[in-house]
Design a protein around this motif. Structure first.
Motif, mmCIF file in Angstrom:
data_model
loop_
_atom_site.group_PDB
_atom_site.id
_atom_site.type_symbol
_atom_site.label_atom_id
_atom_site.label_comp_id
_atom_site.label_asym_id
_atom_site.label_seq_id
_atom_site.Cartn_x
_atom_site.Cartn_y
_atom_site.Cartn_z
ATOM 1 N N TYR A 1 -15.743 28.193 39.355
ATOM 2 C CA TYR A 1 -14.310 27.860 39.488
ATOM 3 C C TYR A 1 -13.922 27.783 38.086
ATOM 4 N N LEU B 1 -11.516 25.804 45.726
ATOM 5 C CA LEU B 1 -11.144 24.297 45.202
ATOM 6 C C LEU B 1 -9.545 24.309 45.067
ATOM 7 N N GLN C 1 -11.194 21.497 49.822
ATOM 8 C CA GLN C 1 -11.661 22.908 50.133
ATOM 9 C C GLN C 1 -11.783 22.885 51.400
ATOM 10 N N GLN D 1 1.667 27.417 44.642
ATOM 11 C CA GLN D 1 1.589 27.456 43.362
ATOM 12 C C GLN D 1 0.179 28.671 43.230
ATOM 13 N N PHE E 1 -6.622 25.387 39.879
ATOM 14 C CA PHE E 1 -8.023 26.166 39.971
ATOM 15 C C PHE E 1 -7.848 27.497 39.945
ATOM 16 N N SER F 1 -11.664 24.187 31.997
ATOM 17 C CA SER F 1 -12.962 23.624 32.436
ATOM 18 C C SER F 1 -13.511 24.671 33.449
ATOM 19 N N TRP G 1 -6.535 21.455 43.843
ATOM 20 C CA TRP G 1 -6.302 20.184 42.996
ATOM 21 C C TRP G 1 -5.044 19.447 43.776
ATOM 22 N N TYR H 1 1.029 14.402 41.261
ATOM 23 C CA TYR H 1 0.603 15.143 42.587
ATOM 24 C C TYR H 1 0.927 16.611 41.944
ATOM 25 N N VAL I 1 -2.816 20.392 37.429
ATOM 26 C CA VAL I 1 -4.063 20.944 37.437
ATOM 27 C C VAL I 1 -4.155 22.029 38.292
ATOM 28 N N SER J 1 -10.677 25.836 35.972
ATOM 29 C CA SER J 1 -9.522 24.906 35.980
ATOM 30 C C SER J 1 -8.778 24.787 34.799
ATOM 31 N N SER J 2 -7.319 24.625 34.640
ATOM 32 C CA SER J 2 -6.462 24.446 33.693
ATOM 33 C C SER J 2 -5.234 23.516 33.951
ATOM 34 N N PHE J 3 -5.097 22.701 32.743
ATOM 35 C CA PHE J 3 -3.863 21.890 32.922
ATOM 36 C C PHE J 3 -2.696 23.034 32.802
ATOM 37 N N TYR K 1 -7.500 22.971 27.556
ATOM 38 C CA TYR K 1 -7.610 22.287 28.916
ATOM 39 C C TYR K 1 -8.387 23.058 29.890
ATOM 40 N N PHE L 1 -16.587 25.041 36.445
ATOM 41 C CA PHE L 1 -17.420 24.311 37.789
ATOM 42 C C PHE L 1 -18.542 25.282 38.365
ATOM 43 N N GLY M 1 -8.308 18.289 34.019
ATOM 44 C CA GLY M 1 -9.153 19.361 34.983
ATOM 45 C C GLY M 1 -10.220 19.115 34.810
ATOM 46 N N VAL N 1 -9.511 16.601 45.492
ATOM 47 C CA VAL N 1 -9.687 18.023 45.498
ATOM 48 C C VAL N 1 -9.804 18.432 47.225
ATOM 49 N N SER O 1 2.058 21.451 45.377
ATOM 50 C CA SER O 1 1.785 21.809 46.621
ATOM 51 C C SER O 1 1.382 20.837 47.550
#
Lengths: 112, 121
Positions: free
Chosen positions: A89, B45, B39, A1, A103, A36, B47, B60, A101, A91-93, A34, A38, B106, B37, B63
């Motif tokens: 970083y 990162l 790394q 992805q 990143f 975020s 998910w 899930y 989710v 992130s998104s839905f 959505y 980090f 997220g 998560v 991936s």
């Protein structure tokens, strides 16, 4: 992805403002509020600094702000300080055949 | 104090199975998603998936679907991530993290310290 797209690095001097972008598609950043952000210092766990595009968790400095336009979200850090040097970083839905989710690839911020 | 506690490190041989834990305290474990998560060394990162211990509902990443199993035991406020057969490429730090509110998938506001998994013969 495929990850969300962030610049690999940005830099700024103390006191300046910088902006980090996070570009996605209509299936993620553009379709939902959505997003975020980090902050991660070396050897540490990530820290949530922005959620739902522009909300700050309790205790996070108001020097951090978030926004979104179309399929690009942005994190702005004003009044740069040395301790802001870290990886950032987004992130998104995301919804495609399923919901999950994603990143961004991360951005290294250097405070000059 | 809201906390997620993970074991610090696991060293395991290729082909072996592993289950790592994430023990929550200081909040209602059944009311927040717990996310995992990955790394990898020097990388960003990723998910992997998440569980809502109150149902449980499990989601899930495409991936990681079929590569790992996420579970939880709400009687002891603990979430788990497990593999049936590890590979060297699974070497990474694995974080568990609490999602701040139900819809904001997220947005992880509390993080464990991470478990460093090293897969090596």
């Amino acid at each position: 992805q495929s990850a969300l797209t962030q610049p690999a690095s940005v830099s700024g001097s103390p006191g300046q403002s910088i902006t980090i972008s996070c570009t996605g598609t209509s299936s993620d950043v553009g379709g939902y509020n959505y997003v975020s952000w980090f902050q991660q210092h070396p050897g540490k766990a990530p820290k949530l600094i922005i959620y739902d595009v522009f909300n700050r968790p309790s205790g996070v400095s108001n020097r951090f702000s978030g926004s979104k336009s179309g399929t690009t979200a942005s994190l702005t850090i004003s009044g740069l300080q040395a301790e802001d040097e870290a990886d950032y970083y987004c992130s998104s839905f995301r919804t495609s055949r399923t919901s999950y989710v994603i990143f961004g690839g991360g951005t290294k911020l250097t405070v000059l | 104090e809201v906390q997620l506690v993970q074991p610090g490190a696991e060293v395991i041989k290729p082909g072996e199975s592993l289950k790592i834990s994430c023990k929550a305290s200081g909040y209602n474990f059944t009311k927040h998603w717990i996310t995992w998560v990955r790394q990898m060394p020097g990388k960003g990162l990723e998910w992997m998936g998440m569980i809502y211990p109150g149902d449980p509902d499990i989601r899930y990443s495409p991936s990681f679907q079929g590569q790992v199993t996420i579970s939880a035991d709400k009687s002891i406020n603990t979430a788990y991530l497990q593999w049936s057969s590890l590979k060297a490429s699974d070497t990474a730090i694995y974080y568990c993290a609490r999602v701040i509110r139900v819809l904001s998938w997220g947005a992880m506001d509390v993080w464990g310290q991470g478990t460093t998994v090293t897969v090596s013969s």
